[in-house]
Design an enzyme around this catalytic site. Structure first.
Site, PDB file in Angstrom:
ATOM      1  CE  LYS A 111      -2.000   1.517   4.362  1.00  0.00           C
ATOM      2  NZ  LYS A 111      -1.930   3.492   3.944  1.00  0.00           N
ATOM      3  CD  GLU A 177      -6.612   7.763   7.695  1.00  0.00           C
ATOM      4  OE1 GLU A 177      -5.551   6.666   6.721  1.00  0.00           O
ATOM      5  OE2 GLU A 177      -5.993   7.484   8.923  1.00  0.00           O
TER       6      GLU A 177
END
Ligand code: KIV
Length: 259
Positions: A111, A177
């Site tokens: 990631k 996020e």
């Protein structure tokens, strides 16, 4: 037990919610593996396990140790390794580090945090067969604060463009996020890959939480976390009772002794 593949994750978009949690250790990985589609060896471990002030301080070598343990403790979930700060500063550094991480940990994917700015790096990696998960919105490695993102028009537009750029670079999913609900909804509608929200509403294709937060081990709890246990309390009570038993000579007892 059927292994979760990247193809299966992609197929879940707009159909079945994708379930994800973080894991840094054998025990949590073994439990999460029974239920989660994706396990993330997050760089949050720097703060959660090692008490660092930010995620920027964790070293790739430390992350590799945890990544290896987590991967070895799982059979079904897709295990994603979170590349630490500065380990993907340009496409050559990123490729070298990604190869090293995947070779040493055997994790299924990596990631990277960032949008448009790192799209060329993501493209370079995915073209060479490195499976990449993106991460937009609040970016703990580089954001100047931990405040919710996308409250004003220009920030909203920028994050949406970031998500589109990352999606078009070949990622198989994107972590979104801490953004406002209508932005999460718009991103999810406008990208072709699944979005995985953390503090980003129910409109994402999946959800992730830091496991220590949802278990009640962390001291600070952001509003977006639902606490499913209060392990801090459970552990404290157990430690207190153990110490009391030792002091009162109630432990060890008859059944704890070898004869
Ligand atoms: O490091 C981490 O745990 C993460 C999650 C917050 C998604 O990146």
């Amino acid at each position: 037990m059927q292994k979760i593949t990247i193809k299966k994750i992609l197929n879940k978009k707009s159909k079945t919610p994708i379930t994800c949690l973080t894991a840094y250790s054998k025990t949590i990985a073994q439990i999460a593996d029974k239920y989660c589609d994706i396990i993330l060896v997050g760089d949050s471990l720097g703060m959660v396990l090692y008490g660092m002030k930010t995620t920027r301080d964790i070293k790739i070598e430390t992350m590799i140790l945890h990544g290896k343990t987590v991967k070895e403790s799982t059979r079904k979930s897709l295990v994603v390794f979170d590349m630490p700060y500065k380990t993907y500063a340009n496409k050559f550094i990123a490729y070298r580090n990604a190869k090293k991480v995947l070779k040493l940990t055997k994790c299924d994917a990596i990631k990277l945090e960032g949008g448009k700015k790192i799209a060329n790096i993501i493209k370079y990696l995915t073209k060479r067969g490195v499976p990449v998960m993106g991460h937009v919105g609040l970016l703990p490695q580089t954001s100047i604060n931990y405040k919710v993102k996308g409250k004003n028009f220009s920030e909203k537009e920028k994050i949406l463009e970031d998500a589109k750029a990352v999606s078009n670079s070949g990622v198989f999913a994107i972590i979104v996020e801490c953004v406002v609900e209508n932005l999460a909804k718009k991103i999810t509608k406008n990208v072709t890959v699944p979005t995985i929200g953390i503090g980003a509403s129910k409109y994402c294709d999946g959800q992730i939480l830091v496991t220590d937060d949802m278990l009640g081990l962390s001291e600070f709890l952001p509003r977006f976390v639902r606490q499913y246990s209060n392990l801090r309390k459970v552990i404290e009570k157990s430690v207190k009772n153990y110490v009391k038993d030792v002091k009162m000579r109630r432990f060890p007892s008859f059944k704890n002794v070898y004869r």
